[in-house]
Design a protein around this motif. Structure first.
Motif, PDB file in Angstrom:
ATOM      1  N   ALA A 100       0.815  -1.217   0.000  1.00  0.00           N
ATOM      2  CA  ALA A 100       0.000   0.000   0.000  1.00  0.00           C
ATOM      3  C   ALA A 100       0.851   1.271   0.000  1.00  0.00           C
ATOM      4  O   ALA A 100       0.475   2.274  -0.606  1.00  0.00           O
ATOM      5  CB  ALA A 100      -0.935  -0.006   1.207  1.00  0.00           C
ATOM      6  N   VAL A 101       1.997   1.250   0.660  1.00  0.00           N
ATOM      7  CA  VAL A 101       2.841   2.450   0.746  1.00  0.00           C
ATOM      8  C   VAL A 101       3.386   2.828  -0.628  1.00  0.00           C
ATOM      9  O   VAL A 101       3.278   3.979  -1.053  1.00  0.00           O
ATOM     10  CB  VAL A 101       3.993   2.232   1.758  1.00  0.00           C
ATOM     11  N   THR A 102       3.961   1.878  -1.347  1.00  0.00           N
ATOM     12  CA  THR A 102       4.520   2.196  -2.666  1.00  0.00           C
ATOM     13  C   THR A 102       3.421   2.523  -3.671  1.00  0.00           C
ATOM     14  O   THR A 102       3.613   3.351  -4.555  1.00  0.00           O
ATOM     15  CB  THR A 102       5.398   1.043  -3.187  1.00  0.00           C
ATOM     16  N   ARG A 103       2.242   1.893  -3.539  1.00  0.00           N
ATOM     17  CA  ARG A 103       1.110   2.253  -4.412  1.00  0.00           C
ATOM     18  C   ARG A 103       0.653   3.680  -4.130  1.00  0.00           C
ATOM     19  O   ARG A 103       0.308   4.420  -5.050  1.00  0.00           O
ATOM     20  CB  ARG A 103      -0.040   1.265  -4.231  1.00  0.00           C
ATOM     21  N   ALA A 104       0.666   4.091  -2.852  1.00  0.00           N
ATOM     22  CA  ALA A 104       0.282   5.466  -2.495  1.00  0.00           C
ATOM     23  C   ALA A 104       1.288   6.471  -3.059  1.00  0.00           C
ATOM     24  O   ALA A 104       0.906   7.542  -3.541  1.00  0.00           O
ATOM     25  CB  ALA A 104       0.167   5.604  -0.983  1.00  0.00           C
ATOM     26  N   ILE A 105       2.570   6.137  -3.001  1.00  0.00           N
ATOM     27  CA  ILE A 105       3.603   7.017  -3.565  1.00  0.00           C
ATOM     28  C   ILE A 105       3.395   7.157  -5.066  1.00  0.00           C
ATOM     29  O   ILE A 105       3.454   8.259  -5.624  1.00  0.00           O
ATOM     30  CB  ILE A 105       5.015   6.478  -3.235  1.00  0.00           C
ATOM     31  N   ASP A 106       3.113   6.039  -5.730  1.00  0.00           N
ATOM     32  CA  ASP A 106       2.884   6.082  -7.171  1.00  0.00           C
ATOM     33  C   ASP A 106       1.623   6.878  -7.503  1.00  0.00           C
ATOM     34  O   ASP A 106       1.597   7.624  -8.487  1.00  0.00           O
ATOM     35  CB  ASP A 106       2.791   4.665  -7.736  1.00  0.00           C
ATOM     36  N   ALA A 107       0.575   6.747  -6.698  1.00  0.00           N
ATOM     37  CA  ALA A 107      -0.656   7.516  -6.926  1.00  0.00           C
ATOM     38  C   ALA A 107      -0.384   9.013  -6.779  1.00  0.00           C
ATOM     39  O   ALA A 107      -0.911   9.829  -7.547  1.00  0.00           O
ATOM     40  CB  ALA A 107      -1.746   7.066  -5.954  1.00  0.00           C
ATOM     41  N   GLU A 108       0.448   9.379  -5.801  1.00  0.00           N
ATOM     42  CA  GLU A 108       0.812  10.791  -5.624  1.00  0.00           C
ATOM     43  C   GLU A 108       1.605  11.301  -6.830  1.00  0.00           C
ATOM     44  O   GLU A 108       1.376  12.413  -7.313  1.00  0.00           O
ATOM     45  CB  GLU A 108       1.628  10.946  -4.338  1.00  0.00           C
ATOM     46  N   ARG A 109       2.516  10.497  -7.315  1.00  0.00           N
ATOM     47  CA  ARG A 109       3.293  10.888  -8.504  1.00  0.00           C
ATOM     48  C   ARG A 109       2.385  11.022  -9.725  1.00  0.00           C
ATOM     49  O   ARG A 109       2.547  11.931 -10.535  1.00  0.00           O
ATOM     50  CB  ARG A 109       4.393   9.859  -8.778  1.00  0.00           C
ATOM     51  N   ARG A 110       1.423  10.110  -9.872  1.00  0.00           N
ATOM     52  CA  ARG A 110       0.485  10.164 -10.991  1.00  0.00           C
ATOM     53  C   ARG A 110      -0.343  11.445 -10.930  1.00  0.00           C
ATOM     54  O   ARG A 110      -0.544  12.125 -11.937  1.00  0.00           O
ATOM     55  CB  ARG A 110      -0.430   8.935 -10.977  1.00  0.00           C
ATOM     56  N   ALA A 111      -0.809  11.805  -9.721  1.00  0.00           N
ATOM     57  CA  ALA A 111      -1.598  13.034  -9.554  1.00  0.00           C
ATOM     58  C   ALA A 111      -0.745  14.264  -9.859  1.00  0.00           C
ATOM     59  O   ALA A 111      -1.205  15.207 -10.513  1.00  0.00           O
ATOM     60  CB  ALA A 111      -2.157  13.104  -8.136  1.00  0.00           C
ATOM     61  N   HIS A 112       0.495  14.272  -9.399  1.00  0.00           N
ATOM     62  CA  HIS A 112       1.407  15.386  -9.685  1.00  0.00           C
ATOM     63  C   HIS A 112       1.651  15.503 -11.191  1.00  0.00           C
ATOM     64  O   HIS A 112       1.650  16.600 -11.747  1.00  0.00           O
ATOM     65  CB  HIS A 112       2.725  15.182  -8.936  1.00  0.00           C
ATOM     66  N   PHE A 113       1.845  14.373 -11.836  1.00  0.00           N
ATOM     67  CA  PHE A 113       2.083  14.361 -13.282  1.00  0.00           C
ATOM     68  C   PHE A 113       0.872  14.918 -14.022  1.00  0.00           C
ATOM     69  O   PHE A 113       1.014  15.659 -14.994  1.00  0.00           O
ATOM     70  CB  PHE A 113       2.383  12.927 -13.736  1.00  0.00           C
ATOM     71  N   ALA A 114      -0.332  14.563 -13.570  1.00  0.00           N
ATOM     72  CA  ALA A 114      -1.554  15.034 -14.230  1.00  0.00           C
ATOM     73  C   ALA A 114      -1.763  16.532 -14.014  1.00  0.00           C
ATOM     74  O   ALA A 114      -2.266  17.228 -14.901  1.00  0.00           O
ATOM     75  CB  ALA A 114      -2.756  14.251 -13.717  1.00  0.00           C
TER      76      ALA A 114
END
Length: 149
Positions: A98-112
């Motif tokens: 869950a931690v690495t998925r949350a980090i990736d979700a944050e990066r995806r949101a930042h990218f968008a």
């Protein structure tokens, strides 16, 4: 018949201005002056995250390889920055917890949110121009048909 000669340009055409004569082999061009040209796309390590030692070592290795070429070689390196708009979708996320998925979700949101993301494409083009003596010998072999197996 319509006389079209008056509409034809008398200056050099595009084909007269480019140096390419023909394709010798897959990826190898023969130029009009007898030179041979080949090019490749490449990707190297991220130089922003490399240490000074790693960058110096990579430079040393590249210099050692290129210094063996001798005379008659020209090296061109091109870099193109291409806009990118896609970040891997959430269903392609393969992070195990869950931690690495949350980090990736944050990066995806930042990218968008942020625009202006780019990818780099690098190309290396090598051109070899033989000396006049070698060029003349190669032309004679080709003309006499001794170059065929």
């Amino acid at each position: 018949m319509v006389a079209l000669k008056r509409f034809r340009a008398t200056g050099p055409s595009f084909a007269d201005l480019v140096p390419y004569a023909g394709l010798v082999d897959n990826g190898v061009l023969l130029l009009k002056d007898g030179s041979l040209m080949a090019g490749w796309y490449f990707a190297g390590p991220d130089s922003d995250s490399a240490t000074d030692f790693e960058r110096n070592e990579l430079s040393r290795q590249i210099n050692a390889i290129l210094s063996r070429l001798g005379t008659g070689w020209m090296i061109q390196v091109e870099a193109a920055r291409i806009p990118t708009y896609d970040y891997p979708s959430e269903d392609r996320c393969h992070f195990p917890d869950a931690v690495t998925r949350a980090i990736d979700a944050e990066r995806r949101a930042h990218f968008a949110r942020e625009r202006g993301h780019f990818e780099s494409k690098h190309a290396l083009i090598l051109t070899y121009r033989p000396s006049e003596a070698k060029k003349t010998a190669a032309q004679q072999i080709h003309l006499l048909g001794r170059g065929e197996p």
